[in-house]
Design an enzyme around this catalytic site. Structure first.
Site, PDB file in Angstrom:
ATOM      1  N   ASP A  26      -0.245  -2.056   8.097  1.00 24.31           N
ATOM      2  CA  ASP A  26       0.419  -2.725   6.971  1.00 24.31           C
ATOM      3  C   ASP A  26       1.548  -3.625   7.467  1.00 24.31           C
ATOM      4  O   ASP A  26       2.177  -3.337   8.485  1.00 24.31           O
ATOM      5  CB  ASP A  26       0.954  -1.655   6.002  1.00 24.31           C
ATOM      6  CG  ASP A  26       1.278  -2.243   4.639  1.00 24.31           C
ATOM      7  OD1 ASP A  26       0.850  -3.378   4.340  1.00 24.31           O
ATOM      8  OD2 ASP A  26       1.976  -1.554   3.870  1.00 24.31           O
ATOM      9  N   HIS A  43      -2.580 -11.970   8.948  1.00 22.39           N
ATOM     10  CA  HIS A  43      -3.845 -11.251   9.128  1.00 22.39           C
ATOM     11  C   HIS A  43      -4.518 -11.661  10.440  1.00 22.39           C
ATOM     12  O   HIS A  43      -5.097 -10.829  11.133  1.00 22.39           O
ATOM     13  CB  HIS A  43      -4.790 -11.513   7.947  1.00 22.39           C
ATOM     14  CG  HIS A  43      -4.247 -11.040   6.630  1.00 22.39           C
ATOM     15  ND1 HIS A  43      -3.643  -9.823   6.473  1.00 22.39           N
ATOM     16  CD2 HIS A  43      -4.216 -11.631   5.397  1.00 22.39           C
ATOM     17  CE1 HIS A  43      -3.258  -9.679   5.195  1.00 22.39           C
ATOM     18  NE2 HIS A  43      -3.586 -10.766   4.535  1.00 22.39           N
ATOM     19  N   LEU A 137     -15.109   5.257  23.067  1.00 29.32           N
ATOM     20  CA  LEU A 137     -14.192   5.284  21.919  1.00 29.32           C
ATOM     21  C   LEU A 137     -15.022   5.061  20.658  1.00 29.32           C
ATOM     22  O   LEU A 137     -15.874   4.181  20.617  1.00 29.32           O
ATOM     23  CB  LEU A 137     -13.146   4.164  22.050  1.00 29.32           C
ATOM     24  CG  LEU A 137     -12.225   3.952  20.839  1.00 29.32           C
ATOM     25  CD1 LEU A 137     -11.268   5.129  20.663  1.00 29.32           C
ATOM     26  CD2 LEU A 137     -11.421   2.656  20.984  1.00 29.32           C
TER      27      LEU A 137
HETATM   28  C1  IPE Z   1      -3.111  -0.440   2.426  1.00 31.15           C
HETATM   29  O1  IPE Z   1      -2.251  -1.517   2.494  1.00 31.15           O
HETATM   30  C2  IPE Z   1      -4.464  -0.828   2.852  1.00 31.15           C
HETATM   31  C3  IPE Z   1      -4.582  -1.481   4.139  1.00 31.15           C
HETATM   32  C4  IPE Z   1      -3.724  -1.568   5.112  1.00 31.15           C
HETATM   33  C5  IPE Z   1      -5.852  -2.070   4.339  1.00 31.15           C
HETATM   34  P1  IPE Z   1      -1.604  -2.159   1.202  1.00 31.15           P
HETATM   35  O2  IPE Z   1      -0.518  -3.020   1.675  1.00 31.15           O
HETATM   36  O3  IPE Z   1      -2.646  -2.786   0.354  1.00 31.15           O
HETATM   37  O4  IPE Z   1      -1.023  -0.871   0.443  1.00 31.15           O
HETATM   38  P2  IPE Z   1      -0.192  -0.710  -0.888  1.00 31.15           P
HETATM   39  O5  IPE Z   1      -1.076  -1.119  -2.015  1.00 31.15           O
HETATM   40  O6  IPE Z   1       1.014  -1.582  -0.762  1.00 31.15           O
HETATM   41  O7  IPE Z   1       0.174   0.732  -0.944  1.00 31.15           O
HETATM   42  C1  IPE Z   2      -2.016  -5.193   5.562  1.00 32.05           C
HETATM   43  O1  IPE Z   2      -1.001  -6.117   5.450  1.00 32.05           O
HETATM   44  C2  IPE Z   2      -3.362  -5.843   5.638  1.00 32.05           C
HETATM   45  C3  IPE Z   2      -4.228  -5.641   4.449  1.00 32.05           C
HETATM   46  C4  IPE Z   2      -3.947  -4.912   3.416  1.00 32.05           C
HETATM   47  C5  IPE Z   2      -5.473  -6.328   4.476  1.00 32.05           C
HETATM   48  P1  IPE Z   2      -0.518  -6.621   4.035  1.00 32.05           P
HETATM   49  O2  IPE Z   2      -1.302  -7.821   3.662  1.00 32.05           O
HETATM   50  O3  IPE Z   2      -0.542  -5.516   3.039  1.00 32.05           O
HETATM   51  O4  IPE Z   2       0.983  -7.035   4.363  1.00 32.05           O
HETATM   52  P2  IPE Z   2       2.252  -6.856   3.440  1.00 32.05           P
HETATM   53  O5  IPE Z   2       2.323  -5.417   3.045  1.00 32.05           O
HETATM   54  O6  IPE Z   2       2.076  -7.747   2.265  1.00 32.05           O
HETATM   55  O7  IPE Z   2       3.393  -7.272   4.324  1.00 32.05           O
HETATM   56 MG    MG Z   3       0.846  -4.157   2.427  1.00 31.76          MG
END
Ligand code: IPE
Ligand code: IPE
Ligand code: MG
Length: 253
Positions: A26, A43, A137
């Protein structure tokens, strides 16, 4: 008989290096925002860190790595971000699978794949088939995955396969139907990006997993950061319900 011991029925083996690491990657969006870049740049950088994480696991003798790439709730994001994430997924499969295969990595994608476009589904099937013989792995990518979906699909499959035992099903009956049936339960769970929640990741499998939350954003989570998580894990006392004293007592004869 179950392939692996279960944290609620047996005492799983505890090694100083975690066997199975599960990660919520995240913070990509915030990483990009800090740099005045579009979210997708975060990303793209995030995919690079996946490569580094795979390398780290191979070097450290970690056998299973499970990465949350797209949750069943992430469809709620703006349509163009969802589209870009899908394109990145396709690109990563096209570009990375050969190298994964060369390094002995077995790739699986876990989640409800039926919602993905046919081309992506085909690429996933090809990648899984190509790497099926590898065992250095086991890399699992959770995509359109939700912990509740997982439990429900397992219940539904169990209901179909063992209707005669309805009302008397056990944990051991359900486990072979879960998406991660091929792996032991995670020893270490890492969430980057500062949020301290599970966000519907592996609800069943995290029952006795050690949790590590870090404010480090996923695109900054390099090998040194990973080592901090492993070092923290190595400080933990995994009691599985027992007392601390019991861990140092010799086992019953
Ligand atoms: C959770 O991340 C899912 C992934 C990392 C793929 P999010 O950033 O979407 O989570 P929430 O919704 O803020 O909890
Ligand atoms: C996690 O990073 C990746 C996915 C959920 C695909 P985020 O896109 O949730 O990044 P933040 O939380 O907005 O910084
Ligand atoms: Mg996020």
């Amino acid at each position: 008989m179950a392939l692996f011991s279960s944290s609620t029925r047996d005492l799983p083996p505890v090694a100083s290096v975690p066997q199975h690491v599960a990660v919520i990657m995240d913070g990509n969006g915030r990483w990009a925002k800090k740099r005045f870049l579009p979210r997708v740049a975060g990303h793209v950088k995030g995919v690079e860190l996946v490569r580094e994480m795979v390398r780290s696991c191979l070097e450290r003798g970690i056998r299973y790595l499970t990465l949350f790439a797209f949750s069943s709730e992430n469809w709620r994001r703006p349509q163009d971000e969802v589209t870009l994430l899908m394109q990145l997924f396709v690109k990563a499969l096209e570009q990375e699978v050969e190298k994964l295969d060369r390094n002995g990595v077995r790739l699986r994608v876990v989640g409800d794949l039926s919602r993905f476009e046919p081309r992506l589904q085909a690429l996933i099937r090809e990648a899984e088939a190509r790497t099926a013989g590898n065992s250095a792995l086991e890399l699992s990518i959770a995509a359109n995955y939700g912990g509740r979906w997982d439990i429900m699909q397992a219940v539904n499959r169990l209901a179909t396969s063992a209707p005669e035992k309805l009302g008397a099903w056990t944990e051991a009956d359900l486990e072979p139907h879960l998406a991660m049936h091929f792996a032991p339960e995670p020893d270490l769970f890492i969430r980057t990006g500062g949020e301290e929640r599970i966000s519907n990741f592996l609800l069943w499998q995290l029952a006795y997993t050690e949790f590590f939350f870090t404010p480090t954003l996923w695109p900054d989570f390099n090998a040194a950061e990973f080592d901090k998580a492993i070092a923290s894990y190595q400080q933990r006392e995994r009691r599985f319900g027992r007392t601390s004293e019991q861990l140092t007592e010799p086992p019953d004869a």
